[in-house]
Design a protein around this motif. Structure first.
Motif, PDB file in Angstrom:
ATOM      1  N   GLU A  97       0.839  -1.202   0.000  1.00  0.00           N
ATOM      2  CA  GLU A  97       0.000   0.000   0.000  1.00  0.00           C
ATOM      3  C   GLU A  97       0.875   1.254   0.000  1.00  0.00           C
ATOM      4  OE1 GLU A  97      -3.649  -2.126   2.400  1.00  0.00           O
ATOM      5  OE2 GLU A  97      -2.384  -0.681   3.451  1.00  0.00           O
ATOM      6  N   CYS A  98       1.252   1.642  -1.175  1.00  0.00           N
ATOM      7  CA  CYS A  98       2.084   2.841  -1.280  1.00  0.00           C
ATOM      8  C   CYS A  98       1.451   3.790  -2.288  1.00  0.00           C
ATOM      9  CB  CYS A  98       3.503   2.448  -1.699  1.00  0.00           C
ATOM     10  SG  CYS A  98       4.342   1.501  -0.416  1.00  0.00           S
ATOM     11  N   PRO A  99       0.303   4.315  -1.924  1.00  0.00           N
ATOM     12  CA  PRO A  99      -0.492   5.029  -2.914  1.00  0.00           C
ATOM     13  C   PRO A  99       0.009   6.426  -3.251  1.00  0.00           C
ATOM     14  CG  PRO A  99      -1.644   4.978  -0.812  1.00  0.00           C
ATOM     15  CD  PRO A  99      -0.334   4.307  -0.606  1.00  0.00           C
ATOM     16  N   GLU A 100       0.583   7.074  -2.277  1.00  0.00           N
ATOM     17  CA  GLU A 100       0.824   8.494  -2.527  1.00  0.00           C
ATOM     18  C   GLU A 100       2.326   8.663  -2.753  1.00  0.00           C
ATOM     19  OE1 GLU A 100       1.168  12.257   0.476  1.00  0.00           O
ATOM     20  OE2 GLU A 100       0.486  10.311   1.136  1.00  0.00           O
ATOM     21  N   ASN A 101       2.692   8.867  -3.991  1.00  0.00           N
ATOM     22  CA  ASN A 101       4.113   8.857  -4.301  1.00  0.00           C
ATOM     23  C   ASN A 101       4.735  10.221  -4.072  1.00  0.00           C
ATOM     24  OD1 ASN A 101       6.600   8.092  -5.159  1.00  0.00           O
ATOM     25  ND2 ASN A 101       5.788   6.857  -6.835  1.00  0.00           N
ATOM     26  N   ARG A 102       5.497  10.312  -2.988  1.00  0.00           N
ATOM     27  CA  ARG A 102       6.116  11.605  -2.682  1.00  0.00           C
ATOM     28  C   ARG A 102       7.599  11.623  -3.086  1.00  0.00           C
ATOM     29  NH1 ARG A 102       6.270  13.103   2.504  1.00  0.00           N
ATOM     30  NH2 ARG A 102       5.290  11.366   3.558  1.00  0.00           N
ATOM     31  N   GLY A 103       7.937  10.767  -4.028  1.00  0.00           N
ATOM     32  CA  GLY A 103       9.296  10.801  -4.550  1.00  0.00           C
ATOM     33  C   GLY A 103      10.271  10.015  -3.694  1.00  0.00           C
ATOM     34  N   ASP A 104      11.514  10.002  -4.129  1.00  0.00           N
ATOM     35  CA  ASP A 104      12.445   9.069  -3.500  1.00  0.00           C
ATOM     36  C   ASP A 104      12.955   9.540  -2.145  1.00  0.00           C
ATOM     37  OD1 ASP A 104      14.219  10.992  -4.167  1.00  0.00           O
ATOM     38  OD2 ASP A 104      15.538   9.709  -5.363  1.00  0.00           O
ATOM     39  N   SER A 105      12.462  10.702  -1.667  1.00  0.00           N
ATOM     40  CA  SER A 105      12.938  11.106  -0.349  1.00  0.00           C
ATOM     41  C   SER A 105      12.082  10.490   0.751  1.00  0.00           C
ATOM     42  CB  SER A 105      12.937  12.626  -0.231  1.00  0.00           C
ATOM     43  OG  SER A 105      11.633  13.103  -0.448  1.00  0.00           O
ATOM     44  N   ALA A 106      10.880  10.069   0.409  1.00  0.00           N
ATOM     45  CA  ALA A 106      10.000   9.489   1.423  1.00  0.00           C
ATOM     46  C   ALA A 106      10.023   7.970   1.302  1.00  0.00           C
ATOM     47  CB  ALA A 106       8.585  10.015   1.249  1.00  0.00           C
ATOM     48  N   VAL A 107      11.034   7.362   1.861  1.00  0.00           N
ATOM     49  CA  VAL A 107      11.193   5.920   1.663  1.00  0.00           C
ATOM     50  C   VAL A 107      10.985   5.124   2.948  1.00  0.00           C
ATOM     51  CG1 VAL A 107      12.697   6.206  -0.321  1.00  0.00           C
ATOM     52  CG2 VAL A 107      13.710   6.019   1.954  1.00  0.00           C
ATOM     53  N   GLY A 108      10.571   5.813   4.017  1.00  0.00           N
ATOM     54  CA  GLY A 108      10.269   5.088   5.242  1.00  0.00           C
ATOM     55  C   GLY A 108       9.076   4.170   5.007  1.00  0.00           C
ATOM     56  N   TYR A 109       9.058   3.041   5.666  1.00  0.00           N
ATOM     57  CA  TYR A 109       7.986   2.062   5.443  1.00  0.00           C
ATOM     58  C   TYR A 109       7.529   1.492   6.776  1.00  0.00           C
ATOM     59  CZ  TYR A 109      11.892  -1.036   6.327  1.00  0.00           C
ATOM     60  OH  TYR A 109      12.973  -1.635   6.926  1.00  0.00           O
ATOM     61  N   SER A 110       6.349   0.889   6.737  1.00  0.00           N
ATOM     62  CA  SER A 110       5.956   0.064   7.879  1.00  0.00           C
ATOM     63  C   SER A 110       5.528  -1.293   7.331  1.00  0.00           C
ATOM     64  CB  SER A 110       4.829   0.718   8.668  1.00  0.00           C
ATOM     65  OG  SER A 110       3.672   0.797   7.861  1.00  0.00           O
ATOM     66  N   VAL A 111       5.766  -2.304   8.111  1.00  0.00           N
ATOM     67  CA  VAL A 111       5.350  -3.660   7.761  1.00  0.00           C
ATOM     68  C   VAL A 111       4.613  -4.198   8.984  1.00  0.00           C
ATOM     69  CG1 VAL A 111       6.078  -5.946   6.991  1.00  0.00           C
ATOM     70  CG2 VAL A 111       7.461  -3.946   6.399  1.00  0.00           C
ATOM     71  N   ARG A 112       3.305  -4.450   8.825  1.00  0.00           N
ATOM     72  CA  ARG A 112       2.519  -4.824   9.999  1.00  0.00           C
ATOM     73  C   ARG A 112       1.567  -5.951   9.667  1.00  0.00           C
ATOM     74  NH1 ARG A 112       2.490   0.902  11.610  1.00  0.00           N
ATOM     75  NH2 ARG A 112       4.225   0.861  13.079  1.00  0.00           N
ATOM     76  N   ALA A 113       1.477  -6.876  10.600  1.00  0.00           N
ATOM     77  CA  ALA A 113       0.458  -7.915  10.482  1.00  0.00           C
ATOM     78  C   ALA A 113      -0.887  -7.276  10.791  1.00  0.00           C
ATOM     79  CB  ALA A 113       0.745  -9.029  11.485  1.00  0.00           C
ATOM     80  N   ASP A 114      -1.904  -7.688  10.008  1.00  0.00           N
ATOM     81  CA  ASP A 114      -3.248  -7.167  10.231  1.00  0.00           C
ATOM     82  C   ASP A 114      -4.184  -8.342   9.984  1.00  0.00           C
ATOM     83  OD1 ASP A 114      -5.632  -5.904  10.314  1.00  0.00           O
ATOM     84  OD2 ASP A 114      -5.286  -4.635   8.546  1.00  0.00           O
ATOM     85  N   GLY A 115      -4.558  -8.991  11.056  1.00  0.00           N
ATOM     86  CA  GLY A 115      -5.303 -10.239  10.895  1.00  0.00           C
ATOM     87  C   GLY A 115      -4.424 -11.236  10.158  1.00  0.00           C
ATOM     88  N   ALA A 116      -4.976 -11.832   9.131  1.00  0.00           N
ATOM     89  CA  ALA A 116      -4.190 -12.805   8.360  1.00  0.00           C
ATOM     90  C   ALA A 116      -3.293 -12.123   7.329  1.00  0.00           C
ATOM     91  CB  ALA A 116      -5.129 -13.784   7.665  1.00  0.00           C
TER      92      ALA A 116
END
Ligand code: GCW
Length: 659
Positions: free
Chosen positions: A79-98
């Motif tokens: 889910e990376c819908p809003e592309n703010r260019g290569d400076s915004a590369v922080g991410y989260s990885v989270r379990a959500d149910g299955a």
């Protein structure tokens, strides 16, 4: 076990077993993708993310997971819908149910998140417990290749260059993609493709076409391409009779050159420059300063990219102390560099030794962006044949407090880290399996300089070698002691630069007849009948005064200085009593012995691991360790024999091992 040649690096995704396998078997491949372009028109970066996830999940789950398995439960959602260019590369990885959701503000964030997820799964983390958020600490996380256009790599110990300039731009080797994957998996986002000892013709249009092909291939992986430039290029290839940075014609030439680069490679990173160092041309040839030179190039590049100017300078004319020169030339220029200039400083003031104190420029230029330069290839640490895990070396420097601007890790935050690459055409990329860990560790630290070395060693080991807990512990222990062992048998107690001249392999403390004083090992150890060490206190070169008082005061006294830096700053009598109760001579000899014993211990531990490691890689490492065992003795015995020829002292008996 299957034969392994090391090509897959830490991206092997070795099949999970038992519970860990069951836990991920329900995961679909990357079927649910939300990107800026929408699922139909996924960007090349999103494609790369999906592909990696597909390969990773399939291999980790022994082909049983992923979308191929009907009835499986969970989805990995990108889910990376809003592309703010290569400076915004922080991410989260989270379990959500299955499901597992990977979120970020750019496609690249999703790619980085995929690599993070695969790393966690490789480490055996339960997918329903995954909950990570991460962003890079520094903007620039770069590799510097010292690769020459003819394929020879300066100080490269893994075969020829991985860049095939001959066949580019038409032919792009698959290795260029796997190389980009490996870098992206760590968050490395910049690559300087040629040696800092640069050839001017690499700025010609025929090369720009080759860079374009590479840059296009790497763009999806978030890697920007940079080029090292030769400062005299306007003369060498431009037909001008000067390269004076204040000459309008010269400036116009660079402006046109930069425009040519950006026309071909719109996200071109910029120029790296080694000037007025080791015979390279530079602004000082015209009576101009480093700032004049850097700012001229910075103007040509404009806000499109960065000029990285190296602080590694020394010259024969400066007779006092090579360790002082860079500080002397650069610190007075603090505040004069343009905004898009970064000054790149080696970790220590001499040159990538097994141990050096931190570079005094860190903390001394508050108004200049300083980048940390590390050497991944091991020019002074036994090349690819000796095992030395370098994260502890870098961590040691990053943790120092120069007295201003926080720790070194904090000083370099606005700029970043550069590592001299250790890649080559060897099947295993790095010349030895354990040297892959140094590439890995560099990238991980550039992403997060607070990561402890031991954690890096552990996660690398699991991904690269084995998930067997006892084997992991053994390997991590080997890695964590390895660099200190090299210091022990090569350059203990703050000695430095005793390697044979030219190739820098093997001991030669006796060499003293080379034309430039600072090429001679004897310049660095200053040993005679009475003592050994370089007096850099006030009574000597006074290099110590380049450090903040809080540090200089501590290091000024041979009894309070960290013994690891003793002979770097002090000339000490062989027979002087040390706080340990031993004489200096006894301490020194026991350090050499300890270094050799450590290597023997590493070899024993590795021998024990024959069941845990595939035979091909186990044997390769065994054979390297045998070389290291023999050469550690060569270092110890040659060094001690030479010191004895000066001091006439017998070998100490029953020396206690150092604490
Ligand atoms: O350590 C020295 C190396 C040179 C290198 C130089 C540098 C690229 O011996 O081979 O040149 O450092 O960093 O510029």
């Amino acid at each position: 076990a299957k034969a392994e040649d090391g090509y897959d690096l830490w991206l092997r995704y070795a099949p999970l077993e038992g519970e860990a396998l069951d836990r991920i078997a329900g995961l679909h491949g990357p079927v649910a993708v939300l990107s800026s372009d929408g699922p139909e028109e996924a960007s090349a970066t999103m494609e790369a993310a999906r592909r990696e996830l597909g390969v990773g999940l399939t291999r980790l789950s022994r082909n049983s997971a992923s979308s191929m398995r009907s009835g499986a439960e969970g989805y990995v959602r990108l889910e990376c819908p809003e592309n703010r260019g290569d400076s915004a590369v922080g991410y989260s990885v989270r379990a959500d149910g299955a499901d597992i959701r990977i979120r970020g503000s750019s496609d690249l964030a999703c790619l980085y998140g995929v690599f993070a997820l695969l790393r966690e799964l490789s480490l055996g983390v339960d997918p329903v417990r995954i909950d990570i958020a991460s962003e890079p600490a520094m903007p620039l996380r770069m590799l510097n290749h010292w690769d020459n256009p003819d394929g020879h790599v300066e100080r490269g110990y893994a075969g020829r260059s991985i860049f095939d300039w001959w066949h580019l731009p038409e032919r792009l080797d698959q290795r260029m993609i796997d190389y980009a994957r490996a870098n992206a998996s760590l968050g490395i986002n910049g690559v300087v493709v040629n040696n800092v000892n640069a050839r001017a013709f690499m700025l010609e249009p025929r090369y720009i076409a080759k860079y374009k092909r590479l840059a296009d291939a790497w763009r999806p992986y978030g890697i920007r391409l940079y080029v090292s430039v030769r400062f005299s290029a306007p003369k060498d290839i431009g037909g001008l009779d000067s390269a004076d940075p204040l000459d309008p014609e010269v400036r116009a030439w660079w402006q046109a050159k930069a425009d040519e680069f950006y026309a071909a490679v719109p996200d071109f990173g910029g120029f790296l420059v080694k000037a007025n160092s080791e015979g390279q041309p530079g602004p000082q040839d015209y009576g101009r300063s480093h700032a004049d030179g850097a700012n001229m190039l910075a103007e040509a590049i404009g806000n499109r990219g960065t000029v990285i100017w190296r602080a590694f300078v020394y010259s024969a004319e400066d007779e006092t102390d090579r360790a002082k020169q860079a500080y002397g030339e650069f610190v007075p220029l603090d505040g004069q560099f343009a905004d898009n200039v970064i000054v790149q400083v080696k970790n220590g003031p001499i040159d990538f030794q097994p141990r050096e104190p931190f570079h005094p420029m860190f903390g001394a230029m508050p108004n200049t962006k300083l980048m940390f330069e590390a050497q991944i290839t091991k020019e002074y640490l036994g090349f690819a044949s000796h095992l030395a895990f370098l994260a502890p070396l870098w961590e040691e420097v990053l943790d120092q407090e120069p007295g201003r601007g926080g720790r070194v890790a904090e000083v370099v935050l606005p700029a970043g880290m550069a590592g001299v690459a250790n890649t080559g055409s060897d099947r295993n990329w790095s010349g030895s399996h354990f040297d892959q860990a140094n590439w890995y560790a560099f990238g991980r630290l550039a992403w997060n300089p607070e990561l402890p070395s031991e954690q890096i060693a552990r996660e690398w080991t699991v991904q690269t070698f084995t998930r067997e807990p006892e084997a992991i512990e053994k390997i991590v222990r080997m890695m964590m002691r390895s660099r200190e062992a090299v210091v022990g048998y090569m350059t203990p107690l703050g000695l430095a630069h005793l390697m044979n001249t030219g190739h820098h392999y093997g001991p030669a403390p006796w060499v003293c007849d080379l034309p430039r004083p600072e090429w001679n090992p004897c310049y660095y150890h200053r040993a005679d009948a009475d003592g050994i060490g370089f007096d850099r206190t006030e009574s000597g070169s006074d290099a110590l005064s380049q450090y903040a008082d809080s540090i200089a005061n501590r290091w000024d006294d041979p009894n309070t200085i960290d013994p690891r830096f003793l002979l770097w700053f002090h000339h000490i009598a062989w027979t002087a009593k040390r706080p340990s109760g031993l004489t200096l001579w006894e301490e020194l000899v026991s350090e050499y012995d300890w270094g050799v014993a450590e290597v023997d211990a590493m070899a024993r531990e590795w021998a024990d691991l024959s069941d845990a490691i595939d035979p091909q890689r186990h044997r390769a490492v065994t054979e390297s360790l045998a070389i290291q065992q023999r050469e550690a003795r060569w270092w110890r015995d040659a060094s001690i024999a030479y010191w004895q020829s000066l001091n006439g002292l017998p070998l100490p008996e029953n020396v206690r091992p150092p604490a």
